[in-house]
Each structure stands twice: as C-alpha cells, then as structure tokens.
Scaffold this active site. Structure first.
Site, PDB file in Angstrom:
ATOM      1  N   HIS A  76      32.633  42.755  34.660  1.00  0.00           N
ATOM      2  CA  HIS A  76      32.123  41.497  34.990  1.00  0.00           C
ATOM      3  C   HIS A  76      30.817  41.444  35.341  1.00  0.00           C
ATOM      4  O   HIS A  76      30.173  40.323  34.862  1.00  0.00           O
ATOM      5  CB  HIS A  76      33.235  41.178  36.466  1.00  0.00           C
ATOM      6  CG  HIS A  76      34.626  40.722  36.039  1.00  0.00           C
ATOM      7  ND1 HIS A  76      34.980  39.912  35.323  1.00  0.00           N
ATOM      8  CD2 HIS A  76      35.734  41.455  36.632  1.00  0.00           C
ATOM      9  CE1 HIS A  76      36.385  39.870  35.256  1.00  0.00           C
ATOM     10  NE2 HIS A  76      36.852  40.807  35.998  1.00  0.00           N
ATOM     11  N   HIS A 132      36.102  48.324  35.409  1.00  0.00           N
ATOM     12  CA  HIS A 132      36.503  46.773  35.410  1.00  0.00           C
ATOM     13  C   HIS A 132      35.510  45.835  35.996  1.00  0.00           C
ATOM     14  O   HIS A 132      34.929  44.952  35.455  1.00  0.00           O
ATOM     15  CB  HIS A 132      37.889  46.748  36.022  1.00  0.00           C
ATOM     16  CG  HIS A 132      38.663  45.349  35.814  1.00  0.00           C
ATOM     17  ND1 HIS A 132      39.523  45.231  35.125  1.00  0.00           N
ATOM     18  CD2 HIS A 132      38.104  44.212  36.558  1.00  0.00           C
ATOM     19  CE1 HIS A 132      40.016  43.782  35.168  1.00  0.00           C
ATOM     20  NE2 HIS A 132      39.138  43.151  35.698  1.00  0.00           N
ATOM     21  N   GLU A 133      35.050  46.160  37.089  1.00  0.00           N
ATOM     22  CA  GLU A 133      34.420  45.074  38.042  1.00  0.00           C
ATOM     23  C   GLU A 133      32.911  45.108  37.301  1.00  0.00           C
ATOM     24  O   GLU A 133      32.115  44.148  37.264  1.00  0.00           O
ATOM     25  CB  GLU A 133      34.235  45.596  39.384  1.00  0.00           C
ATOM     26  CG  GLU A 133      35.564  45.256  40.287  1.00  0.00           C
ATOM     27  CD  GLU A 133      36.300  44.168  39.805  1.00  0.00           C
ATOM     28  OE1 GLU A 133      35.499  43.151  39.738  1.00  0.00           O
ATOM     29  OE2 GLU A 133      37.480  44.080  40.139  1.00  0.00           O
ATOM     30  N   HIS A 159      28.870  41.144  32.351  1.00  0.00           N
ATOM     31  CA  HIS A 159      28.817  39.902  31.611  1.00  0.00           C
ATOM     32  C   HIS A 159      28.041  38.773  32.304  1.00  0.00           C
ATOM     33  O   HIS A 159      27.375  38.222  31.498  1.00  0.00           O
ATOM     34  CB  HIS A 159      30.581  39.433  31.597  1.00  0.00           C
ATOM     35  CG  HIS A 159      30.927  38.373  30.785  1.00  0.00           C
ATOM     36  ND1 HIS A 159      32.072  37.887  30.668  1.00  0.00           N
ATOM     37  CD2 HIS A 159      30.073  37.749  29.958  1.00  0.00           C
ATOM     38  CE1 HIS A 159      31.954  36.888  29.702  1.00  0.00           C
ATOM     39  NE2 HIS A 159      30.953  36.695  29.556  1.00  0.00           N
TER      40      HIS A 159
END
Length: 636
Positions: free
Chosen positions: A431, A427-428, A434
């Site tokens: 980020h 998940h991190e 991105h």
C-alpha cells in the site's frame, strides 16, 4: 491511502487487517531483534519507552505542535476565501481558481487530519491527542460544508458549457474531474430533491447502525469448553480461535453455539437486513439507476459484467474448491468434512520465529523481481521512519498504511515475530509503495486511487513473498504449512467473498421485483449457495443457513466483490511478473504510478490485467490449482 481529495472523505485507511485467514498452527517464541532494546513480551511498553528507531517519524509531517497549530490557523483563513466563488462558477478562469483553492484547502486539511489521528493512534488513551483528533475532524467537516456547493453549481451549467470546459486547455489539470462530474450528471437530481435525500441520510444509516449495536454490543454467546476443559465465554473475537482448535469437539461446540445464538435473533436481524435492502432499492430508483447493483458499481465506473464475470468464473471453478475440500477431508482423516472443520490445522504444530529484521530482509529479497528502483524506495521506507513497528500500551490495534500528499506514506504495525506479521509487513508496504509512486507521478487530484484498486498492490507483495518462500522451502512440513496458508486465502478471499457477492445479488434482485425476503427465505438462499459452492465432499451443516445474520459487510452493499477482484488482479500481476519478467514489471510499475488518473478498469487494462474479462480470475484459479497439486503430491 489518503482521503479522496475532491470529496474530502477523511479517514480512509489502506488495509487495517491484512489476512482474511489467520494461520492456525503457528507457535511463536519471540527472539530479540537487532534493535538496541526490546520490552519483554509479558509487559507492554509505554509509548515513551519505545526506542526512536522503532517509531515512525511524524515530524516529517509537522516538526512540532506549534507548526501544526500554525497550519490549522492558516487553513481556517483559507476557508474564508471560499464564499467569494459561490454562484460565480460559470467561466474557466473562475472555476480554475476555485479548484486551485479547493486543492490547497484539501492538502492542508488532509495533513492536519492525518497527523492528529496518527498521533492519537500512538496512544489512544492520551487526552491531548484525543482532543487534537477531534479538532481535526471538526475542521474536515467544516471544509466539506464550505466546498459542497462546487459540484452542484458546475452541474447546473448547460451541457454545451460543460463540454466546453472539459476541452478547455486552461482546465487541462482538471479534465478528469470535469469528465467525472459530467458522467454523474444523469443521476444528480434537482436541488430540492437532492436536499431532501440529504436530509434522510441519517435514516439511511440506521440499518447498519442498529445491526452494529446488536452484533457488537448486545449479542451474548454461551460458554464453550476449550481443549483443557475450561469453560470460556464465546465471543466474536474468540470464535475463530475455537475453530482453529485441533480438538474437533471444541470446534463443533463453538460452531453450534455461535449459530444457535444467531438463530434466536434471525427475525430481528432479518428485518434489519430487509430494511437495508429496501433503502438501497429506494435510492436506486430515486437516482434513476436500473438496479441497486448498477448504482453501487457506478461510482467506480465499473460495468455490471465485471460483477457477473466474477460469479460465473467462480462457478466454473467450483470443482477446484471441492477438490480442495476433499483434500482437507483426507488430511484431517475424517469420514465427513463439516463446516466447523474449515479452519482446523492441517499440519502438526511447529515453531516459526521471524524477527522484524528477518521479516524485512525476506520481504526485500522476495520483491527483487520488481527491480532496483522499487527496492531503493522500499529500503528508504524501512530506514527513514515510515514504519511504527511494535505494540505499546494504548496503541491502536491492527495494521494500516496512511499518509498525506506531499509527504512519504506511513505504516502502523503491531509486529509479532511470526509469519502472519511478516505477511502483514509485505502487505502494508505494498500500500505504501502504491501511494508513494502515485503521489510522485501524479498531481494531487489524480494521485488518489480507488478502493477497487487499493488491495492490488498489497496482495501482489504477498503473492511474490509466498512464491519466494515456497521456492526457498524444502522441508515438507514447512512447505505444507505455507501451501495451506496460501490455499486458504483463495478459499476465504475469492470463493467465500464471491459467495457473499452472489447472495447480495440474489436478495436485491428479489426485492426489486417485489418478492418478500423472510428470514426463512434468506436462510434458504444462503444454505443453497453453500451447498453449491462446497459440493458433495462437504457436509453443509444446517446451522450455517443463518450465517447471513452475522456478516457486517452486507450493510455496505455490493462491496465484498472487490476483495475477490483485487486478489485476482494481484495474482494475475504476480503470475505475469514471474513468467514474463521485465515487460510485466514495467506494466505493473506503470499501474502503481497511475494513481487515479483514469478509471480503475482502464488503469488495470493498460497494465495488462483486464478485469472486464474473466481472464484474471482464471489466472488466479490456475495458481490455486497449482497449490492443490503441490499439496496432493506432498501427501500422496
């Protein structure tokens, strides 16, 4: 995610908590990783004891404290140049020079703030970095104040002047900034009115502040017996652990104790929530918006249809939710499924140990569909000091991705060798990727993506990881565990958050037409929504009617829908990538590279996810249906 450049909104972190649903049946036994040394689980290491290869490399931001101090002084000197532009923003050349100075100040202030706070997060008890964090915060406030004249001064220009600036080739780098200013102009009041609204800003924060103090500091809960018969004080943090118990009496007693406590405070909390809703209605009318909902969506340029499409599509999908609750009832072997059974484990307890190195390798394998260029940067992140891996004494809890423009992003973890930590890592790093691709392909102002887009990349990584694990797993119990884990994310992130969003819509609409919102009315609205969402397969216990009183998100009004839309968009992307291959990958990478160069809806639409239509939510629901079908087949 960094601060928003134009407004210098310092401190915005991408995803501090990864999972809405915490895996209920995981029994972890730690294994040593391939790193040179690990501190025993029974003893938290001091920061100085953490091996360098397990830490992030903040020296990529500043090599030492002297370099930070030098940049701090240079930024203070830059702030002195701002006054020269006051009352002079009328021609393209002056505005361009002012914007360039603003960007320079913003970049430096961001770097200083991010470094100081990440150093503070390494060991929150360290006084030196507590002080550095405060120093950077004061600088940020000073920068905000110094630059605050720019927007109202440009908006004071006549419409034809503003239109000429937008199309002026000398200001092409700032075209989107100026367009956004123009779009907001209809809701910018006179200087005197805006000054008055600014003065009541602290009053506007009062409902949320008061609720936070009551909910976090003053609310006291009774003791509840655990599985071993020990009386344990119920707290907000322990509540979910009680609901995950295999002992149904423990779950029931915790549930009843929690809501009996809130029921005693429902008049007070009802008054606080009413005050927050009244405040919202006041601001919407003062700023000339048709409704509070439309005011809340306006900042991201989101149509009201996006919000209503979400609710309407989820209503159509409620039979799926009710099919899942029926399956949960069957698997728990109970005559009636109650609200306190929603987090009960569906699979007998088993061990799943995943070291950090194993998690890292599995994430890399699962993200292969995104292509070699993506994986190359991801490997660079793992190998070149982007990640601070393990917990140490005084370290900030949770997980996040953060960083500053011009330097690679960073990820803070508190890794435990289990499944949840592996999904947190995926998940991190979503980020982080991105931010990296956005920063690498956009100028400073266009690089910052909105909160509406923020959870898409992170959740996409989770979806691909889950797809990989489900395809790889053949053992029925392990497969069922993963299916349950994923299905409950749909229940909590899509259905539950949409129900919250609908509650907010109903309560604000009632307030806007002058209807009273007594605690009894709030409870009635909330209870009826639960009945509607869960249907006849669920006993909707009367206690749940007061759950509205414990939801902090209701004081950040009309925000929760973004969890559901972000999850749906990510699920849609994942489905396209898995089924279409390279064309979908190219569209998705284009999305990551777009940053904030256009409005969020447009960026997603170009990449193949049209959130102005119900289609992405329907695609997410089709995935949820597939999960339920697989669970049913395993338990036929």
């Amino acid at each position: 995610m960094r601060m928003i450049p134009f407004a210098l909104s310092i401190g915005l972190l991408a995803c501090c908590t990864m999972q809405t649903f915490q895996a209920p049946v995981l029994a972890v036994e730690s294994k040593p990783s391939q790193f040179t040394r690990r501190i025993p689980m029974t003893q938290l290491a001091k920061r100085s004891e953490i091996p360098v290869e397990q830490r992030w490399k903040l020296e990529d931001l500043f090599p030492n404290q002297k370099a930070w101090d030098q940049e701090y002084q240079a930024t203070k000197e830059l702030l002195k140049k701002v006054d020269a532009y006051q009352s002079k923003l009328q021609d393209a050349a002056t505005i361009k020079a002012c914007f360039a100075l603003e960007d320079e100040i913003s970049v430096h202030t961001e770097r200083l703030y991010v470094y100081a706070n990440m150093k503070h997060h390494e060991d929150t008890a360290e006084a030196e970095f507590q002080a550095l964090s405060e120093k950077s915060k004061k600088l940020s406030v000073e920068a905000n104040e110094s630059l605050s004249f720019i927007v109202p001064e440009i908006l004071s220009l006549a419409d034809d002047q503003l239109n000429a600036l937008i199309v002026n080739p000398d200001l092409s780098l700032y075209k989107h900034t100026l367009e956004e200013m123009k779009r907001q102009k209809a809701h910018v009041l006179s200087k005197a009115e805006e000054a008055l609204l600014a003065q009541v800003g602290n009053l506007a924060q009062a409902p949320g502040t008061i609720f936070g103090m009551l909910n976090n500091a003053d609310m006291k809960f009774p003791k509840v017996k655990n599985e071993h018969g020990e009386e344990i004080e119920l707290t907000q943090g322990r509540y979910i652990q009680f609901l995950e118990s295999k002992d149904r009496d423990v779950r029931k007693n915790a549930f009843e104790a929690m809501y009996a406590t809130y029921a005693k405070q429902k008049n007070t909390i009802g008054a606080i929530l009413n005050a927050n809703i009244t405040k919202n209605v006041f601001y919407a009318r003062a700023k000339k918006y048709p409704s509070v909902l439309e005011m809340s969506l306006y900042g991201d340029n989101i149509s009201k249809d996006v919000y209503t499409n979400l609710i309407d599509t989820i209503h159509e999908s409620l039979p799926l939710m009710q099919r899942y609750t029926k399956l949960r009832k069957k698997l728990l072997k109970v005559d009636e499924l109650h609200m306190y059974d929603l987090f009960a484990p569906l699979v007998d307890e088993f061990k799943m140990d995943i070291t950090y190195d194993e998690a890292k390798n599995m994430v890399l394998e699962s993200l292969k569909p995104l292509g070699e260029s993506y994986l190359k940067v991801l490997k660079q992140g793992f190998n070149d000091g982007w990640v601070d891996i393990y917990e140490n004494e005084g370290k900030r809890s949770g997980a996040y991705s953060w960083g500053a423009f011009g330097t690679h992003p960073y990820v803070l973890l508190n890794h435990k060798d289990n499944l949840n930590s592996m999904f947190t890592l995926a998940h991190e790093m979503g980020h982080a990727m991105h931010s990296y691709l956005s920063d690498s392909n956009q100028p400073y102002r266009e690089a910052q993506y909105t909160i509406f887009l923020a959870e898409v990349a992170s959740t996409l990584n989770e979806a691909l990881l889950m797809d990989y694990m489900l395809k790889k797993t053949t053992e029925p119990k392990a497969k069922m565990f993963l299916l349950t884990y994923y299905a409950d994310q749909f229940r909590t992130t899509v259905f539950r958050q949409t129900m919250f969003a609908e509650f907010e819509k109903i309560t604000h609409e009632k307030a806007e037409v002058g209807e009273s919102l007594t605690p009894q009315e709030l409870s009635s609205i909330y209870y009826n929504l639960n009945k509607q969402y869960f249907g006849n397969e669920m006993v909707v216990d009367k206690d749940i009617e007061v759950e509205w009183a414990r939801i902090p998100h209701f004081y950040n009004s009309f925000y929760v829908y973004k969890y559901a839309t972000g999850f749906s968009a990510a699920t849609s992307f994942a489905k396209q990538i898995i089924s279409e291959g390279q064309p979908a990958v190219d569209r998705y990478l284009g999305f990551l590279q777009s940053g904030g160069s256009d409005y969020s809806i447009n960026i997603l639409k170009k990449a193949g996810v049209d959130m102005s239509s119900p289609e992405p939510i329907k695609q997410a629901m089709s995935v949820f249906k597939e999960l339920i079908e697989q669970m049913e087949q395993l338990n036929a």
